[in-house]
Design an enzyme around this catalytic site. Structure first.
Site, PDB file in Angstrom:
ATOM      1  N   VAL A  59      35.591  36.622  37.710  1.00  0.00           N
ATOM      2  CA  VAL A  59      36.160  35.556  38.573  1.00  0.00           C
ATOM      3  C   VAL A  59      36.686  36.467  39.528  1.00  0.00           C
ATOM      4  CG1 VAL A  59      36.981  33.711  38.962  1.00  0.00           C
ATOM      5  CG2 VAL A  59      36.301  33.280  37.032  1.00  0.00           C
ATOM      6  N   THR A  61      39.550  36.802  42.601  1.00  0.00           N
ATOM      7  CA  THR A  61      40.578  35.739  43.823  1.00  0.00           C
ATOM      8  C   THR A  61      39.760  36.080  44.679  1.00  0.00           C
ATOM      9  OG1 THR A  61      41.629  38.792  44.529  1.00  0.00           O
ATOM     10  CG2 THR A  61      42.588  37.549  42.276  1.00  0.00           C
ATOM     11  N   VAL A  85      39.182  39.967  36.419  1.00  0.00           N
ATOM     12  CA  VAL A  85      39.463  39.771  37.782  1.00  0.00           C
ATOM     13  C   VAL A  85      38.682  40.671  38.384  1.00  0.00           C
ATOM     14  CG1 VAL A  85      41.174  39.478  38.940  1.00  0.00           C
ATOM     15  CG2 VAL A  85      41.574  39.196  37.037  1.00  0.00           C
ATOM     16  N   LYS A  86      38.068  40.092  39.128  1.00  0.00           N
ATOM     17  CA  LYS A  86      37.647  40.615  40.386  1.00  0.00           C
ATOM     18  C   LYS A  86      38.707  40.632  41.796  1.00  0.00           C
ATOM     19  CE  LYS A  86      33.064  40.207  41.879  1.00  0.00           C
ATOM     20  NZ  LYS A  86      31.827  39.112  41.842  1.00  0.00           N
ATOM     21  N   VAL A  87      38.476  41.847  42.030  1.00  0.00           N
ATOM     22  CA  VAL A  87      39.644  41.703  43.572  1.00  0.00           C
ATOM     23  C   VAL A  87      38.976  42.798  44.683  1.00  0.00           C
ATOM     24  CG1 VAL A  87      41.875  42.671  44.342  1.00  0.00           C
ATOM     25  CG2 VAL A  87      42.017  41.531  42.292  1.00  0.00           C
TER      26      VAL A  87
END
Length: 214
Positions: A59, A61, A85-87
């Site tokens: 998912v 940010t 976490v995808k950034v």
């Protein structure tokens, strides 16, 4: 090669996850929008994906500055220890990635287009990068060559490559042959990977032979 599905459409994902062939699901704000999933509904989506066969879920940010990205990253990780976490690969994103990684939060640095960003991702401690192959190629770059360069640059760093923006099922085995370790595809591309007319024709013959043997 690890296979992932790039979608937030439950109806489209369910039968593919049920095969057990896809390790997980990747999402981003555009994918959520196309599936009609609001940000407030992400926790429910994550729970459904994990219950439906995904080993892990990605998912992204949505904040812009490093402090806010870091806070959002921790909040997303609190949803599940199987959430990555995808950034985005911006300056603030890289700073936040370094902080999150140092705190034990697995991060995928996304929208990567250049080998320089791969090197920065490794310095930030990212678990994975997501280069956008289709968009790289459409912009006139040699996307496949850049992916190979990224993979060589990251060898031994602990940062891997999950190829995104794959437009054609025929590209997937080529990426595997290039040594890329993971790819995420849309559900349409995933279905196309199963299609082979010669196999279908052979099965018609086998079925006819089986009927004659009864």
């Amino acid at each position: 090669m690890d296979l992932y599905l790039d979608s937030a459409d439950r109806d489209a994902l369910a039968p593919l996850l049920a095969t057990g062939l896809f390790r997980g699901v990747t999402t981003n704000p555009l994918i959520l929008q196309r599936a009609g999933v609001r940000l407030s509904e992400v926790p429910s989506l994550v729970s459904w994906l994990l219950a439906s066969g995904a080993d892990e879920v990605f998912v992204q940010t949505t904040a812009a500055d490093a402090d806010a990205i870091e806070r959002e990253g921790h909040a997303l990780r609190d949803l599940s220890d199987r959430l990555v976490v995808k950034v985005p690969a911006t300056g603030p994103g890289l700073v936040a990635t370094r902080r999150l990684s140092a705190a034990g939060v697995p991060v995928l640095l996304t929208v990567v287009y250049h080998p320089n960003q791969a090197v920065l991702a490794a310095a930030a401690g990212a678990r994975l990068i997501a280069p956008y192959l289709g968009r790289m190629t459409e912009a006139g770059r040699d996307g496949r060559a850049d992916l190979r360069t990224m993979a060589r640059a990251l060898a031994g760093t602990g940062t891997g490559v999950l190829v995104a923006s794959v437009r054609d099922a025929a590209v997937v085995p080529e990426l595997a042959a290039d040594g890329l370790e993971a790819v995420t595809v849309g559900t349409d591309v995933a279905h196309a990977m199963f299609a082979e007319p010669l196999t279908d024709a052979a099965m018609v013959q086998f079925d006819a032979a089986t009927s004659a043997l009864r």
